[in-house]
Enzyme design. Structure first.
Site, PDB file in Angstrom:
ATOM      1  CG  PHE A  52       6.904   0.265  14.296  1.00 38.70           C
ATOM      2  CD1 PHE A  52       5.776  -0.514  14.130  1.00 38.70           C
ATOM      3  CD2 PHE A  52       6.775   1.643  14.223  1.00 38.70           C
ATOM      4  CE1 PHE A  52       4.532   0.070  13.887  1.00 38.70           C
ATOM      5  CE2 PHE A  52       5.542   2.245  13.985  1.00 38.70           C
ATOM      6  CZ  PHE A  52       4.420   1.447  13.817  1.00 38.70           C
ATOM      7  CD1 TRP A  74      -2.186   2.168   1.386  1.00 32.05           C
ATOM      8  CD2 TRP A  74      -3.457   0.399   0.854  1.00 32.05           C
ATOM      9  NE1 TRP A  74      -3.471   2.616   1.236  1.00 32.05           N
ATOM     10  CE2 TRP A  74      -4.275   1.550   0.914  1.00 32.05           C
ATOM     11  CE3 TRP A  74      -4.035  -0.823   0.541  1.00 32.05           C
ATOM     12  CZ2 TRP A  74      -5.643   1.511   0.680  1.00 32.05           C
ATOM     13  CZ3 TRP A  74      -5.394  -0.868   0.306  1.00 32.05           C
ATOM     14  CH2 TRP A  74      -6.188   0.282   0.372  1.00 32.05           C
ATOM     15  CB  THR A 120     -12.778   6.565   7.362  1.00 32.33           C
ATOM     16  OG1 THR A 120     -11.668   5.725   7.019  1.00 32.33           O
ATOM     17  CG2 THR A 120     -13.556   6.928   6.120  1.00 32.33           C
ATOM     18  CG  HIS A 172      -9.537   1.863   7.353  1.00 35.81           C
ATOM     19  ND1 HIS A 172     -10.665   1.101   7.218  1.00 35.81           N
ATOM     20  CD2 HIS A 172      -8.506   1.058   7.000  1.00 35.81           C
ATOM     21  CE1 HIS A 172     -10.340  -0.104   6.795  1.00 35.81           C
ATOM     22  NE2 HIS A 172      -9.029  -0.156   6.660  1.00 35.81           N
ATOM     23  CB  SER A 181       0.547  -1.171   7.284  1.00 37.63           C
ATOM     24  OG  SER A 181       1.420  -0.405   6.489  1.00 37.63           O
ATOM     25  CG  PHE A 182      -4.437  -5.193   9.527  1.00 38.96           C
ATOM     26  CD1 PHE A 182      -4.665  -4.490  10.696  1.00 38.96           C
ATOM     27  CD2 PHE A 182      -4.882  -6.504   9.450  1.00 38.96           C
ATOM     28  CE1 PHE A 182      -5.333  -5.073  11.769  1.00 38.96           C
ATOM     29  CE2 PHE A 182      -5.552  -7.101  10.498  1.00 38.96           C
ATOM     30  CZ  PHE A 182      -5.782  -6.385  11.668  1.00 38.96           C
ATOM     31  CB  CYS A 242       3.791   4.192   3.773  1.00 39.09           C
ATOM     32  SG  CYS A 242       3.190   5.857   3.550  1.00 39.09           S
ATOM     33  NE  ARG A 290       8.583  12.528   9.021  1.00 32.94           N
ATOM     34  CZ  ARG A 290       8.178  13.751   8.642  1.00 32.94           C
ATOM     35  NH1 ARG A 290       7.775  13.975   7.396  1.00 32.94           N
ATOM     36  NH2 ARG A 290       8.200  14.751   9.509  1.00 32.94           N
TER      37      ARG A 290
HETATM   38  C1  DLZ Z   1      -7.370  -0.207   3.760  1.00 34.71           C
HETATM   39  C2  DLZ Z   1      -6.121   0.565   3.938  1.00 34.71           C
HETATM   40  C3  DLZ Z   1      -6.153   1.982   4.006  1.00 34.71           C
HETATM   41  C4  DLZ Z   1      -7.416   2.763   3.942  1.00 34.71           C
HETATM   42  N1  DLZ Z   1      -5.039   2.690   4.123  1.00 34.71           N
HETATM   43  C5  DLZ Z   1      -3.834   2.045   4.195  1.00 34.71           C
HETATM   44  C6  DLZ Z   1      -2.638   2.779   4.333  1.00 34.71           C
HETATM   45  O1  DLZ Z   1      -2.580   4.020   4.342  1.00 34.71           O
HETATM   46  N2  DLZ Z   1      -1.462   2.068   4.429  1.00 34.71           N
HETATM   47  C7  DLZ Z   1      -1.427   0.695   4.408  1.00 34.71           C
HETATM   48  O2  DLZ Z   1      -0.335   0.124   4.512  1.00 34.71           O
HETATM   49  N3  DLZ Z   1      -2.569  -0.011   4.267  1.00 34.71           N
HETATM   50  C8  DLZ Z   1      -3.744   0.619   4.152  1.00 34.71           C
HETATM   51  N4  DLZ Z   1      -4.899  -0.095   4.006  1.00 34.71           N
HETATM   52  C9  DLZ Z   1      -4.821  -1.581   3.826  1.00 34.71           C
HETATM   53  C10 DLZ Z   1      -4.757  -2.376   5.145  1.00 34.71           C
HETATM   54  O3  DLZ Z   1      -3.460  -2.327   5.711  1.00 34.71           O
HETATM   55  C11 DLZ Z   1      -5.100  -3.856   4.857  1.00 34.71           C
HETATM   56  O4  DLZ Z   1      -4.295  -4.336   3.805  1.00 34.71           O
HETATM   57  C12 DLZ Z   1      -6.549  -4.031   4.470  1.00 34.71           C
HETATM   58  O5  DLZ Z   1      -7.397  -3.462   5.451  1.00 34.71           O
HETATM   59  C13 DLZ Z   1      -6.871  -5.538   4.346  1.00 34.71           C
HETATM   60  O6  DLZ Z   1      -8.065  -5.691   3.706  1.00 34.71           O
END
Ligand code: DLZ
Length: 162
Positions: free
Chosen positions: A120, A29, A93, A95, A63-64, A87, A134
């Site tokens: 991290f 992402w 929102t 989120h 990142s999740f 990043c 950065r």
């Molecule tokens: C969904 C989402 C959003 C809105 N923004 C980011 C972000 O700025 N950076 C990032 O690494 N990932 C983002 N994601 C994706 C989530 O990390 C994750 O991949 C999804 O919620 C899984 O469906």
């Protein structure tokens, strides 16, 4: 106080990384930012002696997913440390907050569950410009900082085993 340059560190204080093995998990992402973080981390590890074959890179969607990606690297690749690169940019929102909390908690938990460091290397910014600043821009590269931290923490862990 000015913003710290993330690529500025005292060369002499970095342990030799010639015998170290690293995993890097990178979120796709905001790829223009995370690819720059990855390049910084790779360049810094190589500069301090890590061999190419001892750097294992794996990609995850966002990142999740860094937490599970990092755990899989720890389980299957026998690294001395795992560097997590991502990043997260604030949107309209909440989120942003949940992803930041999830990955921060996840990586903290890995540090406590395993006997190796998980670093991290995640930028959490309000704008894309702040992130680019950065990721090889005017404030340096968080990938460099993450790599140096990984080397230092791996050296600390190794020193305990001696
Ligand atoms: C969904 C989402 C959003 C809105 N923004 C980011 C972000 O700025 N950076 C990032 O690494 N990932 C983002 N994601 C994706 C989530 O990390 C994750 O991949 C999804 O919620 C899984 O469906």
């Amino acid at each position: 106080m000015g913003t710290r340059n993330l690529s500025a560190y005292h060369e002499g204080s970095i342990p030799d990384a010639g015998e170290m093995r690293f995993g890097i998990v990178v979120a796709d992402w905001n790829p223009e930012v995370t690819s720059a973080l990855l390049n910084g981390a790779l360049r810094t590890l190589r500069k301090h002696g890590t061999r190419k074959e001892n750097i294992i890179v794996r990609h995850v969607p966002g990142s999740f997913e860094l937490t599970l990606g990092a755990q899989l690297l720890a389980e299957y690749e026998d690294p001395d440390a795992v560097i997590c690169l991502g990043c997260i940019i604030q949107g309209e929102t909440p989120h942003f907050t949940y992803i930041c909390q999830g990955v921060t908690y996840g990586i903290t938990q890995l540090n406590l569950d395993y006997n190796i460091p998980f670093i991290f290397g995640v930028l959490t910014t309000h704008t894309i410009q702040q992130a680019l600043n950065r990721a090889g821009g005017k404030h340096g590269n968080k990938g460099d900082e993450a790599a140096v931290t990984a080397i230092k923490m791996a050296a600390l862990q190794k020193s305990m085993e001696e």
